[in-house]
Design an enzyme around this catalytic site. Structure first.
Site, PDB file in Angstrom:
ATOM      1  CG  HIS A 267     -38.732 -80.613  14.405  1.00 34.25           C
ATOM      2  ND1 HIS A 267     -38.343 -81.086  16.020  1.00 34.25           N
ATOM      3  CD2 HIS A 267     -40.072 -80.857  14.729  1.00 34.25           C
ATOM      4  CE1 HIS A 267     -39.064 -81.077  16.711  1.00 34.25           C
ATOM      5  NE2 HIS A 267     -40.333 -81.027  15.825  1.00 34.25           N
ATOM      6  CG  HIS A 308     -30.606 -78.939  22.730  1.00 34.85           C
ATOM      7  ND1 HIS A 308     -31.964 -78.196  22.865  1.00 34.85           N
ATOM      8  CD2 HIS A 308     -31.064 -80.207  22.385  1.00 34.85           C
ATOM      9  CE1 HIS A 308     -32.911 -78.796  22.529  1.00 34.85           C
ATOM     10  NE2 HIS A 308     -32.468 -79.982  22.083  1.00 34.85           N
ATOM     11  CG  ASP A 366     -30.853 -84.815  18.713  1.00 38.64           C
ATOM     12  OD1 ASP A 366     -31.827 -85.578  18.699  1.00 38.64           O
ATOM     13  OD2 ASP A 366     -30.753 -83.527  18.825  1.00 38.64           O
TER      14      ASP A 366
END
Length: 431
Positions: A267, A308, A366
């Site tokens: 996560h 993603h 990210d």
């Protein structure tokens, strides 16, 4: 059959039942299966709740196929360009962009709650000297209810508001105290003349012996990180907060549960994985070898920070933060540092190589946030802590929404039992 219902048939016995179709403002319609057990005797089986709506919400909308993210109806692109984290926080929490007066009152309230009880500082000092900052965060945020128990009546809107403001205000202070304790550094207290993001960076990097100016480019990059991570619908940590709060638990305990969920590498650890990948490649000359491995279907190696799970076309947050990342790298003069050379080349390949383009393996948020943190000198064990700080307003908003929902019930998922049945106990001396 009504146009707003769907009929489910049990093919074993021919029994049928109608169920309402719930239409959202936008997005996929949902079958209301709350009476499935009473009408047909079934539960649904949905590991990970991938096809189950656990709540109604007005906060965040995501269309992964189209690359859309909206907070309270506002496109993330507009908020990132024109707003700041405090205004976005007000929007998420109260449902509307604030007037000038509302904004100033909100900011003043948050500013005046940034200090923590000195007992909490001593509590943090009680952790082992090399404790992970996330371990400290879980414990200290949960312990807030022991220090601020004057506003724990979750049925009282004023108590909920005060607890929410305290959580949002104190999270950067707790995070930086955790970081400085884990690194043997003296605590730095917040300053009321600094904005929210500037205060966080001040408490991270300043020393009692000298002032260290904070780059406006760095502040802007971190502001974007916070805005883009403020909420993301019903992900694992947000669902954890809602499930915890469904029992009537106090807000500090619920947010601590969310932090614990976020700590999981699947996560909140994606940007850490990006830096580990860059460190593993190590030499820009080795990039082609790792890209070839990523393309080889017989090799399990994956490049981290590309594509993603939710956004199938592009990650709108990555498009926004890319420019800020590049501006920061330019200001930090990282041109000749191999890790940043590797990152820039991987970005170029992903945006130009047909293999990556065809599979939508674009750099995601990210990828860029990890590089931003690295360029600022933030250690990897703080990456998820920053994620938790940014997401706190989302958790608070989701918690507050659930507290006001007349349909909310204590969470109680069902199970598909596959264990043994009808066993007889055998005394220990006869086993």
């Amino acid at each position: 059959m009504s146009k707003n219902t769907v009929t489910i048939t049990d093919n074993r016995n021919g029994e049928q039942a109608e169920f309402d179709i719930l239409d959202p403002v936008i997005g996929n319609s949902t079958i209301d299966v709350r009476q499935l057990a009473s009408k047909l005797g079934f539960f649904t089986y949905d590991p990970g709740f991938q096809a189950t709506a656990s709540c109604k919400s007005k906060i965040t909308y995501i269309d992964g196929d189209a690359g859309i993210l909206r907070y309270r109806g506002y496109p993330i692109e507009q908020l990132a360009q024109h707003s700041n984290y405090m205004e976005v926080s007000h929007l998420l929490m109260y449902g509307e962009l604030p007037t000038n007066e509302e904004y100033n009152n909100f900011v003043n309230s948050i500013t005046n709650h940034t200090l923590v009880h000195e007992g909490l500082v001593q509590f943090i000092n009680g952790f082992h000297n090399d404790a992970h900052p996330m371990a400290i965060m879980v414990g200290v945020v949960g312990a807030l209810s022991a220090f601020y128990h004057d506003s724990l009546d979750i049925t009282n809107p004023e108590h909920r508001d005060l607890s929410a403001h305290r959580l949002l205000a104190k999270m950067p202070t707790i995070a930086t105290l955790s970081y400085r304790h884990a690194n043997g550094l003296p605590p730095i207290y917040p300053r009321n003349d600094f904005g929210y993001i500037e205060n966080f960076l001040h408490m991270m990097f300043s020393f009692p012996t000298e002032e260290r100016p904070i780059s406006k480019v760095a502040i802007r990059a971190m502001e974007l990180v916070f805005i883009l991570h403020a909420d993301h619908e019903q992900n694992a940590s947000t669902s954890t907060v809602r499930l915890s709060s469904s029992s009537g638990a106090n807000p500090y305990a619920c947010i601590a549960a969310g932090i614990a969920s976020l700590w999981g590498p699947a996560h909140g650890g994606a940007n850490e994985a990006v830096i580990r990948m860059l460190d593993e490649i190590h030499d820009p000359a080795q990039i082609s070898n790792y890209v070839s491995r990523a393309k080889d279907k017989n090799d399990n190696y994956r490049l981290m920070g590309f594509g993603h799970r939710i956004y199938k076309n592009h990650d709108p947050r990555a498009t926004i933060i890319r420019k800020a990342c590049n501006e920061l790298l330019e200001e930090m003069d990282t041109i000749n540092q191999p890790m940043f050379e590797i990152a820039k080349e991987l970005e170029r390949i992903a945006l130009e190589d047909e293999y990556f383009i065809e599979r939508n393996l674009y750099p995601n948020v990210d990828f860029y946030s990890g590089i931003i943190f690295l360029a600022m000198g933030i250690p990897m064990n703080m990456f998820t802590v920053i994620f938790a700080m940014a997401r706190t307003i989302g958790w608070i908003s989701q918690w507050s929404e659930m507290m006001s929902d007349a349909e909310a019930k204590i969470g109680r998922p069902r199970q598909l039992y596959k264990g043994a049945i009808d066993l007889d106990y055998v005394p220990i001396d006869k086993r």
